[in-house]
Design a protein around this motif. Structure first.
Motif: not given
Length: 519
Positions: A327-329, A370-375, A379-380, A425-429
């Motif tokens: 996801a990072v790249p 994007l990283i948060g959206l994928v993570a 996690l959920a 930003i919300g997804a990362m949080v």
């Protein structure tokens, strides 16, 4: 089959779905452009999609799969078949009532979704909503089927079925719309028929797969059958879990509804620019996040039912490392290479250079998170498998408030792109709080080596960013209008070069990629 192979299979089939979806969006952009009527279709399509995400792929799947996996692990296949029949009976009755209410209440739903549409756009959206609303019924049973097949590790059919929706919509745009025009009917209405046909096809291909497993649901059509199904312990457990799950999924969809409402007041095309950017962002989120979530949830639920805490933690660790690795790249690419991606894929026909720029800014906003959206997709399920849905709900409510506060700050400055950035930003949080929750509960214990792994990925991503920024600025991607093959060929070379730079740097930095395959 290893987890990596299972995830790879789902990811490849999801890629096929996203490629056909991209062809669908490209054809729609070239045929209809970004106008009041395309906004009307996107609003109308979002209404059954919103309910699909709320009930079918959202609350229902989050509650059903852990219970199904737990019953199979503890009580065996016969008890599982009974559970499937009872759940299907309750679902059928509930969906019938929902579809009737949805068709009757279409004007209210469209107004709630996008009151800023013009009069003509509003009427068109109401008409298309009524035609597309039964799509939610088809997709709810597709979700039921997918939960069963994924629990039995039959991942191929559920992952491949979205292709059928895209094919139906491509046919509607390519052949249905011109035919409607010759009949004097608004061409965009053909897309509503394509959606309904796609739902029928997706459900149809699930039936043979379920029959081969002996798990084709038997739906009770009598009132007494509904009462029997409703009092079944498994049904009560699923419905009990669905209540907090529904609230949690509703939070995300409420955010989408608010954003669509705001976008409808930002001028014609704003809803469509966000939609086109969202389609591109769904490539990495679906190929990585959805694929991992689909594979991990039944495995996590089985590990929890067996009280195997080490396996549970190791599954999460493997999934999170894959998220960081891949996801990072992808996030770097969306932030540094957005305009070339949008230009190559959408800059045809009625889709102008201005549409490219506005869609690209929205795509960069999504890329920031994007990283948060994928993570979140990894996690959920860590909470859902433990049948703890309340914690993700509480986090989601807090993130909803944060996202709307960010909208107040960002939208006046960035217009529609501010909506995308607020979501990112919300997804990362959200992902950060989910991770902290799993660690605090002792459900996830990070394996050694994360610091070294993070530095390796960071170094490779930095080189990738330099390469992509150079390529993005070196070529005038908008000047290739009318030269589709040359533009696609150049993009392909750039993507291959980027992959080579990233993975070669990782290998030179000492990362052993086989550890992900062997898991």
């Amino acid at each position: 089959m290893t987890l990596f192979k299972s995830a790879s299979l789902v990811s490849l089939l999801t890629l096929a779905s996203r490629i056909t979806g991209l062809v669908r969006e490209l054809l729609m952009a070239a045929t209809f452009g970004a106008s009041a009527l395309t906004d009307a279709f996107n609003v109308a399509f979002r209404i059954p999609n919103l309910l699909r995400r709320l009930f079918a792929e959202g609350a229902f799947s989050q509650a059903f799969v852990p219970v199904l996996a737990g019953v199979r692990e503890k009580e065996g296949d016969d008890a599982t078949r009974v559970l499937v029949n009872q759940i299907a009976t309750v679902l059928a009755w509930a969906l019938t009532a929902t579809c009737v209410l949805g068709v009757l209440g279409a004007p209210v739903l469209v107004w709630a979704m996008a009151s800023g549409l013009s009069d003509a756009g509003f009427d068109a959206a109401v008409f298309m909503t009524r035609w597309m609303f039964p799509y939610i019924a088809f997709m709810s049973f597709v979700a039921l089927s997918a939960g069963i097949l994924n629990t039995w590790k039959r991942f191929a059919v559920p992952a491949a079925t979205p292709v059928l929706l895209n094919v139906a919509m491509i046919a509607a745009a390519g052949w249905g719309a011109p035919w409607f025009a010759t009949l004097g009917i608004e061409p965009i209405f053909a897309m509503a028929g394509g959606v309904l046909l796609g739902g029928c096809l997706q459900l149809g291909v699930q039936i043979p797969a379920l029959r081969r497993l002996g798990l084709l649901p038997r739906i009770g059509l009598r009132w007494s059958s509904l009462k029997t199904a409703w009092i079944h312990p498994g049904t009560r457990r699923v419905t009990t879990l669905m209540l907090p799950a529904l609230l949690g999924v509703s939070v995300a969809q409420i955010s989408l509804l608010i954003n669509t409402q705001i976008a409808s007041h930002l001028g014609a095309g704003s809803v469509s620019w966000l939609t086109y950017a969202d389609r591109l962002m769904e490539f990495p989120t679906a190929m990585l996040g959805v694929a991992l979530g689909v594979v991990l949830l039944p495995q996590l639920a089985a590990a929890k039912a067996a009280d195997d805490t080490d396996r549970y933690s190791n599954l999460l660790d493997w999934g999170l490392r894959l998220v960081v690795l891949l996801a990072v790249p992808c996030a770097v690419a969306l932030l540094t290479f957005a305009q070339p991606l949008v230009a190559v894929l959408y800059h045809y026909g009625a889709f102008t250079a201005a549409d490219v720029q506005r869609t690209a800014t929205a795509l960069m906003g999504y890329g920031a998170g994007l990283i948060g959206l994928v993570a979140i997709k990894v996690l959920a399920p860590g909470f859902y498998a433990r049948q703890d849905i309340r914690t993700p709900v509480k986090i989601a409510i807090g993130v909803l408030v944060l996202t709307q506060l960010l909208n107040l700050l960002l939208v006046p400055r960035l217009a529609h792109a501010g909506l995308a950035l607020a979501i990112g930003i919300g997804a990362m949080v959200n992902a950060l709080f989910l991770l902290m929750g799993l660690i605090r509960r002792g459900a996830y214990r990070p394996s050694p080596g994360w610091a070294r792994f993070g530095m390796q990925v960071l170094a490779a991503s930095a080189l990738l960013a330099v390469f992509l920024m150079w390529v993005a600025s070196h070529f005038d991607w908008l000047a290739f209008d009318g030269q589709a093959l040359q533009r696609v060929g150049l993009l392909t070379l750039c993507v291959l070069g980027a992959m080579l730079i990233y993975f070669l740097t990782l290998l030179l930095a000492g990362l052993n990629l086989r550890q992900f395959i062997r898991k």
